[in-house]
Scaffold this motif. Structure first.
Motif, PDB file in Angstrom:
ATOM      1  N   VAL A   7     -16.428 -25.195   2.119  1.00  0.00           N
ATOM      2  CA  VAL A   7     -16.125 -24.078   2.911  1.00  0.00           C
ATOM      3  C   VAL A   7     -17.465 -23.456   3.833  1.00  0.00           C
ATOM      4  CG1 VAL A   7     -15.347 -21.842   2.848  1.00  0.00           C
ATOM      5  CG2 VAL A   7     -14.176 -23.375   1.430  1.00  0.00           C
ATOM      6  N   SER A   8     -17.393 -23.389   4.935  1.00  0.00           N
ATOM      7  CA  SER A   8     -18.437 -22.887   5.467  1.00  0.00           C
ATOM      8  C   SER A   8     -18.325 -21.701   6.112  1.00  0.00           C
ATOM      9  CB  SER A   8     -18.903 -24.002   6.605  1.00  0.00           C
ATOM     10  OG  SER A   8     -17.823 -24.087   7.543  1.00  0.00           O
ATOM     11  N   PHE A   9     -17.404 -20.973   6.158  1.00  0.00           N
ATOM     12  CA  PHE A   9     -16.856 -19.607   6.816  1.00  0.00           C
ATOM     13  C   PHE A   9     -15.940 -19.052   6.007  1.00  0.00           C
ATOM     14  CE2 PHE A   9     -15.104 -16.913   9.925  1.00  0.00           C
ATOM     15  CZ  PHE A   9     -16.104 -15.861   9.933  1.00  0.00           C
ATOM     16  N   ILE A  10     -15.756 -17.787   5.812  1.00  0.00           N
ATOM     17  CA  ILE A  10     -14.438 -16.989   5.520  1.00  0.00           C
ATOM     18  C   ILE A  10     -14.734 -15.663   6.279  1.00  0.00           C
ATOM     19  CG2 ILE A  10     -13.230 -15.960   3.869  1.00  0.00           C
ATOM     20  CD1 ILE A  10     -13.929 -18.033   1.648  1.00  0.00           C
ATOM     21  N   SER A  11     -13.756 -15.253   7.102  1.00  0.00           N
ATOM     22  CA  SER A  11     -13.746 -13.815   7.579  1.00  0.00           C
ATOM     23  C   SER A  11     -13.454 -12.863   6.643  1.00  0.00           C
ATOM     24  CB  SER A  11     -12.895 -14.069   8.852  1.00  0.00           C
ATOM     25  OG  SER A  11     -11.661 -13.886   8.084  1.00  0.00           O
ATOM     26  N   LYS A  12     -13.783 -11.829   7.254  1.00  0.00           N
ATOM     27  CA  LYS A  12     -13.235 -10.397   6.422  1.00  0.00           C
ATOM     28  C   LYS A  12     -11.827 -10.459   6.588  1.00  0.00           C
ATOM     29  CE  LYS A  12     -17.505  -7.756   7.079  1.00  0.00           C
ATOM     30  NZ  LYS A  12     -17.845  -7.692   5.924  1.00  0.00           N
ATOM     31  N   GLY A  13     -11.284  -9.670   5.581  1.00  0.00           N
ATOM     32  CA  GLY A  13      -9.855  -9.809   5.598  1.00  0.00           C
ATOM     33  C   GLY A  13      -9.018  -8.971   6.855  1.00  0.00           C
ATOM     34  N   TRP A  14      -8.035  -9.056   7.226  1.00  0.00           N
ATOM     35  CA  TRP A  14      -7.146  -8.553   8.289  1.00  0.00           C
ATOM     36  C   TRP A  14      -5.800  -8.479   7.720  1.00  0.00           C
ATOM     37  CZ3 TRP A  14      -9.459  -6.892  12.926  1.00  0.00           C
ATOM     38  CH2 TRP A  14     -10.804  -7.514  13.027  1.00  0.00           C
ATOM     39  N   GLY A  15      -5.250  -7.279   8.330  1.00  0.00           N
ATOM     40  CA  GLY A  15      -3.744  -7.033   7.889  1.00  0.00           C
ATOM     41  C   GLY A  15      -2.853  -8.053   8.283  1.00  0.00           C
ATOM     42  N   GLY A  16      -1.969  -8.241   7.582  1.00  0.00           N
ATOM     43  CA  GLY A  16      -0.930  -9.565   7.864  1.00  0.00           C
ATOM     44  C   GLY A  16      -0.098  -9.301   9.039  1.00  0.00           C
ATOM     45  N   ARG A  17      -0.264  -8.234   9.711  1.00  0.00           N
ATOM     46  CA  ARG A  17       0.524  -8.061  11.149  1.00  0.00           C
ATOM     47  C   ARG A  17      -0.450  -8.750  12.083  1.00  0.00           C
ATOM     48  NH1 ARG A  17       4.330  -3.600  13.116  1.00  0.00           N
ATOM     49  NH2 ARG A  17       4.986  -4.244  10.882  1.00  0.00           N
TER      50      ARG A  17
ATOM     51  N   PRO B 152       0.743  -1.121   0.057  1.00  0.00           N
ATOM     52  CA  PRO B 152      -0.233   0.060   0.054  1.00  0.00           C
ATOM     53  C   PRO B 152       0.806   1.617   0.046  1.00  0.00           C
ATOM     54  CG  PRO B 152      -0.744  -1.638   1.736  1.00  0.00           C
ATOM     55  CD  PRO B 152       0.710  -1.993   1.277  1.00  0.00           C
ATOM     56  N   SER B 153       0.275   2.339  -0.581  1.00  0.00           N
ATOM     57  CA  SER B 153       1.099   3.752  -0.712  1.00  0.00           C
ATOM     58  C   SER B 153       1.011   4.335   0.785  1.00  0.00           C
ATOM     59  CB  SER B 153       0.633   4.597  -1.880  1.00  0.00           C
ATOM     60  OG  SER B 153      -0.653   4.603  -1.673  1.00  0.00           O
ATOM     61  N   ASP B 154      -0.148   4.256   1.346  1.00  0.00           N
ATOM     62  CA  ASP B 154      -0.168   4.757   2.528  1.00  0.00           C
ATOM     63  C   ASP B 154       0.517   3.951   3.908  1.00  0.00           C
ATOM     64  OD1 ASP B 154      -1.910   6.318   4.616  1.00  0.00           O
ATOM     65  OD2 ASP B 154      -2.248   4.534   5.497  1.00  0.00           O
ATOM     66  N   PHE B 155       1.274   4.779   4.525  1.00  0.00           N
ATOM     67  CA  PHE B 155       2.375   4.153   5.319  1.00  0.00           C
ATOM     68  C   PHE B 155       1.638   3.288   6.450  1.00  0.00           C
ATOM     69  CE2 PHE B 155       5.069   7.626   3.788  1.00  0.00           C
ATOM     70  CZ  PHE B 155       5.898   6.602   3.086  1.00  0.00           C
ATOM     71  N   ARG B 156       0.382   3.686   6.952  1.00  0.00           N
ATOM     72  CA  ARG B 156      -0.321   3.098   8.317  1.00  0.00           C
ATOM     73  C   ARG B 156      -0.661   1.688   7.628  1.00  0.00           C
ATOM     74  NH1 ARG B 156      -3.325   7.139  12.168  1.00  0.00           N
ATOM     75  NH2 ARG B 156      -1.562   8.226  12.575  1.00  0.00           N
ATOM     76  N   ALA B 157      -1.256   1.798   6.458  1.00  0.00           N
ATOM     77  CA  ALA B 157      -1.878   0.561   5.856  1.00  0.00           C
ATOM     78  C   ALA B 157      -0.699  -0.198   5.243  1.00  0.00           C
ATOM     79  CB  ALA B 157      -2.593   0.925   4.419  1.00  0.00           C
ATOM     80  N   ARG B 158       0.422   0.298   5.345  1.00  0.00           N
ATOM     81  CA  ARG B 158       1.621  -0.715   4.949  1.00  0.00           C
ATOM     82  C   ARG B 158       2.103  -1.351   6.130  1.00  0.00           C
ATOM     83  NH1 ARG B 158       6.440   2.299   1.741  1.00  0.00           N
ATOM     84  NH2 ARG B 158       4.725   2.702   0.564  1.00  0.00           N
TER      85      ARG B 158
END
Length: 171
Positions: A159-169, A128-134
């Motif tokens: 597949v019965s469930f997939i969560s919303k995405g979270w940052g890799g950290r 990401p270009s945004d440093f916080r998102a990075r």
């Protein structure tokens, strides 16, 4: 080019047959944003090819004779449409009775009460270009910017469930 060539459909886009590809297309086509340079079917094919073969957008732009910006916009829009239309239709949590009735033999002796196998997976993303998102998406484990997802799979393999995405950290 795909009709009657199931092996080509699977190799290039992922679905196991032309008929399954058309079911996906029929489900999402009315929600795909119009694009003067590409038909809704071409937009789906571009998206599935990128997902299946991890092709760079600039290569797909050349292949579909569109600009890099158009290929990127089409991919992002089609992913959004697929997520909002296919995920709710395909990912369902079965009842305990359905699970017990169809439990595989390998599970019946030791795991008769199992309803879900839980795991996490990470998907590489562009930096990401945004440093916080990075900072939120950088995974020390993968040494790359990623998104993490929690996934639930029934003993039958659905597949019965997939969560919303979270940052890799995120742990």
């Amino acid at each position: 080019a795909f009709k009657g060539h199931d092996e080509k459909v699977t190799l290039l886009t992922g679905p196991p047959s032309y008929s399954k590809l058309m079911v996906i297309y029929d489900t999402i086509r009315k929600f795909v944003k119009p694009c003067t340079a590409m038909s809704p079917f071409e937009q789906l094919i571009l998206t599935l090819m990128r997902l299946r073969m991890m092709l760079p957008l600039h290569f797909l732009a050349l292949l579909f004779n569109v600009s890099n910006a158009t290929a990127s916009r089409v991919f992002n829009n089609t992913i959004d449409v697929m997520s909002s239309t296919l995920v709710p239709a395909l990912i369902v949590w079965p009842t305990r009775e359905e699970l017990q009735r169809t439990l595989p033999m390998a599970f019946r002796t030791s795991f008769q009460d199992c309803v879900c196998i839980i795991d996490c997976f990470e998907v590489f993303i562009e930096k990401p270009s945004d440093f916080r998102a990075r900072a939120h998406t950088y995974s020390n484990y993968k040494r790359h910017n990623t998104m993490k997802f929690l996934i639930g799979i029934t003993p039958q393999g659905a597949v019965s469930f997939i969560s919303k995405g979270w940052g890799g950290r995120t742990s």
